[in-house]
Scaffold this motif. Structure first.
Motif, short mmCIF file in Angstrom:
data_model
loop_
_atom_site.label_atom_id
_atom_site.label_comp_id
_atom_site.label_asym_id
_atom_site.label_seq_id
_atom_site.Cartn_x
_atom_site.Cartn_y
_atom_site.Cartn_z
N UNK A 281 0.86 -1.19 0.00
CA UNK A 281 0.00 0.00 0.00
C UNK A 281 0.89 1.23 0.00
N UNK A 282 0.55 2.21 -0.81
CA UNK A 282 1.35 3.43 -0.80
C UNK A 282 0.52 4.58 -0.27
N UNK A 283 1.19 5.43 0.48
CA UNK A 283 0.57 6.67 0.96
C UNK A 283 1.42 7.80 0.39
N UNK A 284 0.91 8.43 -0.66
CA UNK A 284 1.66 9.45 -1.39
C UNK A 284 0.76 9.92 -2.53
N UNK A 285 1.37 10.51 -3.55
CA UNK A 285 0.63 10.78 -4.78
C UNK A 285 0.80 9.60 -5.73
N UNK A 286 0.41 9.80 -6.98
CA UNK A 286 0.49 8.71 -7.94
C UNK A 286 1.93 8.30 -8.24
N UNK A 287 2.87 9.22 -8.05
CA UNK A 287 4.27 8.96 -8.39
C UNK A 287 4.86 7.78 -7.63
N UNK A 288 4.47 7.59 -6.39
CA UNK A 288 5.04 6.49 -5.62
C UNK A 288 4.47 5.15 -6.09
N UNK A 289 3.20 5.12 -6.49
CA UNK A 289 2.64 3.87 -7.03
C UNK A 289 3.31 3.52 -8.36
N UNK A 290 3.62 4.53 -9.14
CA UNK A 290 4.36 4.31 -10.39
C UNK A 290 5.68 3.60 -10.09
N UNK A 291 6.36 4.04 -9.05
CA UNK A 291 7.61 3.38 -8.64
C UNK A 291 7.37 1.92 -8.26
N UNK A 292 6.32 1.69 -7.47
CA UNK A 292 6.05 0.34 -6.97
C UNK A 292 5.70 -0.60 -8.12
N UNK A 293 4.83 -0.15 -9.02
CA UNK A 293 4.43 -1.01 -10.15
C UNK A 293 5.64 -1.33 -11.02
N UNK A 294 6.49 -0.34 -11.26
CA UNK A 294 7.65 -0.61 -12.10
C UNK A 294 8.69 -1.44 -11.36
N UNK A 295 8.76 -1.31 -10.05
CA UNK A 295 9.62 -2.18 -9.25
C UNK A 295 9.17 -3.64 -9.37
N UNK A 296 7.85 -3.86 -9.32
CA UNK A 296 7.32 -5.22 -9.46
C UNK A 296 7.59 -5.77 -10.86
N UNK A 297 7.43 -4.90 -11.87
CA UNK A 297 7.62 -5.36 -13.24
C UNK A 297 9.10 -5.50 -13.61
N UNK A 298 10.00 -4.93 -12.80
CA UNK A 298 11.45 -5.11 -13.01
C UNK A 298 11.90 -6.51 -12.63
N UNK A 299 11.11 -7.20 -11.84
CA UNK A 299 11.54 -8.48 -11.26
C UNK A 299 11.49 -9.61 -12.28
N UNK A 300 12.36 -10.58 -12.06
CA UNK A 300 12.33 -11.76 -12.93
C UNK A 300 10.99 -12.48 -12.77
N UNK A 301 10.46 -12.47 -11.55
CA UNK A 301 9.16 -13.14 -11.32
C UNK A 301 8.01 -12.14 -11.44
N UNK A 302 8.12 -11.22 -12.40
CA UNK A 302 7.12 -10.15 -12.56
C UNK A 302 5.70 -10.68 -12.66
N UNK A 303 5.56 -11.82 -13.31
CA UNK A 303 4.22 -12.33 -13.60
C UNK A 303 3.47 -12.66 -12.31
N UNK A 304 4.22 -13.17 -11.34
CA UNK A 304 3.63 -13.46 -10.04
C UNK A 304 3.63 -12.19 -9.18
N UNK A 305 4.71 -11.43 -9.25
CA UNK A 305 4.86 -10.25 -8.39
C UNK A 305 3.74 -9.23 -8.64
#
Ligand code: ADP
Ligand code: MG
Length: 427
Positions: free
Chosen positions: A73-97
């Motif tokens: 869960x993020x508490x911020x503006x949209x920019x922090x969720x953008x970071x989190x989603x791209x962090x998840x998609x950076x992972x080798x296990x992105x499909x599960x992450x």
């Protein structure tokens, strides 16, 4: 998915990422003042991480042991969720992450996704603390729904090519300039966009480039049909409605599929991408090699150095005031820019405004947008299309493009929607 959540250990663990500089710089006190006790009363244990710098959250999520968390869960503006989603998609296990339920608490100045989920829940528009309390309540309720993501490819190919995942918007021209120029007014909170809009109106200009898109109605859903027997999606749980269990937050983290027209099961379409591509047939835990591109393939896009496919529409105009692609309803707390959008409609709602519009008309459009009434003004300069993919090639060497309100590399860009790729606590 019911099976998945009936297995979730209790108490449910939420990793809460908070950007202390977002909005007016009061996110932490807003959290302790308005949300913390709600979570405690609802029995939602959480670990709070206050971010120390830009990309801290992205790096943390990229490396995290996600089995330790039931929601991010993020508490911020949209920019922090953008970071989190791209962090998840950076992972080798992105499909599960990327299946990890995400949540958003508005603490920033740009709280578009929070305003969108509040709107989808059927509530009347509210702002600031009231929006925060509303989103805190949705978080405690814990219903999980699918969220569309758009893959955004920047750079004209070659080694500089970059791919990002976006949950909200892609903007060029007036809106992108306001997004970035208004950051210096962050201390006024969400009003920064109003101030920024008025400032930009005074120096209204034309942006030149080429725009093309794949209209939604002509786009075939990629991969085999969702009912095809060969398309069994074994890994990713399909969104099924599941009764909320009375045992607190974790068991109430249930997945809810939004309504869609027959034959338009976009979530299954995502499974089919994976099934139709050998690179994505790996079993869970069977990690792809480091060189494998992350994320589902962009089956609707051709390389940027090739002409767009013949079923695309090439916009005849090359002089614009703005181009705005939206996949959620709100562009800001008080900008209901894409009134037809839902969380997982599998659509990019594309708007562009042609050059030649007067300042007064443009201002009227933005004022009408507060109530989502800008399309009803029948402004001849405003064009709206539902699309699945788009390409934008600005002619100028320098300029501003934003993705989810964040500045990205300037240049040719193309994007395609991936219906229901992520999951969001909302409803
Ligand atoms: P706002 O809506 O107020 O702009 P955002 O969540 O969009 O709030 O955050 C603004 C920017 O700050 C984003 O680019 C985000 O990545 C960045 N950021 C996140 N945490 C920090 C931090 N601790 N210090 C500085 N910048 C941060
Ligand atoms: Mg949408």
């Amino acid at each position: 998915n019911g099976i998945m959540y009936s297995e979730v250990r209790r108490p449910c663990r939420v990793l809460l990422l908070l950007n202390p500089h977002s909005g007016k710089g009061q996110a932490l006190s807003l959290f302790t003042g308005h949300v913390q006790h709600m979570l405690q009363e609802a029995g939602v244990p959480h670990s709070l991480v206050v971010t120390e710098r830009q990309n801290h959250a992205r790096e943390l999520v990229r490396e995290a042991d996600l089995s330790e968390w039931d929601a991010l869960v993020i508490m911020s503006g949209d920019g922090l969720l953008f970071e989190v989603i791209n962090g998840l998609m950076d992972r080798e296990d992105w499909e599960e992450a990327i299946q990890t339920p995400l949540g958003i608490l508005p603490g920033g100045s740009g709280n578009a996704l929070a305003a969108s989920i509040h709107h989808y829940a059927g509530s009347q528009p509210v702002a600031s603390e009231e929006l925060l309390v509303s989103c805190g309540f949705l978080l405690c309720k814990g219903l999980v729904a699918r969220l569309d993501l758009t893959s955004v490819c920047l750079g004209s190919g070659g080694p500089q090519q970059q791919r990002l995942f976006s949950f909200l918007s892609l903007a060029w021209g007036f809106v992108a300039d306001v997004d970035i120029e208004s950051e210096k007014y962050r201390h006024v909170g969400a009003a920064r966009f109003t101030v920024g809009t008025l400032v930009r109106l005074a120096s209204l200009r034309v942006y030149q480039g080429k725009l093309a898109y794949l209209p939604a109605e002509s786009a075939e859903s990629p991969g085999p049909s969702p009912t095809s027997p060969s398309s069994s999606p074994p890994e990713v749980p399909s969104p099924q409605t599941h009764a909320t269990s009375p045992h607190g937050f974790c068991s109430s983290l249930v997945c809810r599929s939004s309504q869609r027209s027959p034959g338009q099961n976009v979530t299954n379409t995502f499974h089919n991408y994976c099934n139709s591509n050998n690179a994505f047939k790996a079993k869970r835990g069977d990690l792809a090699p480091a060189s494998t591109p992350r994320g589902p393939p962009d089956s609707l896009l051709v390389p940027l150095d090739q002409p767009v496919p013949s079923d695309w529409t090439v916009v005849p105009e090359e002089d614009f005031v703005l181009v705005l692609a939206m996949y959620q309803s709100h562009l800001a707390e008080d900008l209901h820019a894409a009134p037809n959008s839902t969380m997982e409609d599998g659509l990019i709602h594309l708007f562009y405004i042609k050059a030649g519009i007067s300042r007064a008309t443009l201002l009227r459009l933005f004022l009408a947008m507060e109530k989502g009434a800008h399309l009803a003004t029948n402004c001849p300069h405003l064009v709206y299309a539902k699309v699945r993919a788009l390409r934008l090639e600005p002619y100028s060497a320098k300029g501003t493009i934003t993705v989810d309100g964040e500045l990205v590399d300037y240049g040719p860009v193309q994007a395609q929607i991936h219906g229901g790729l992520a999951r969001l606590i909302a409803s």
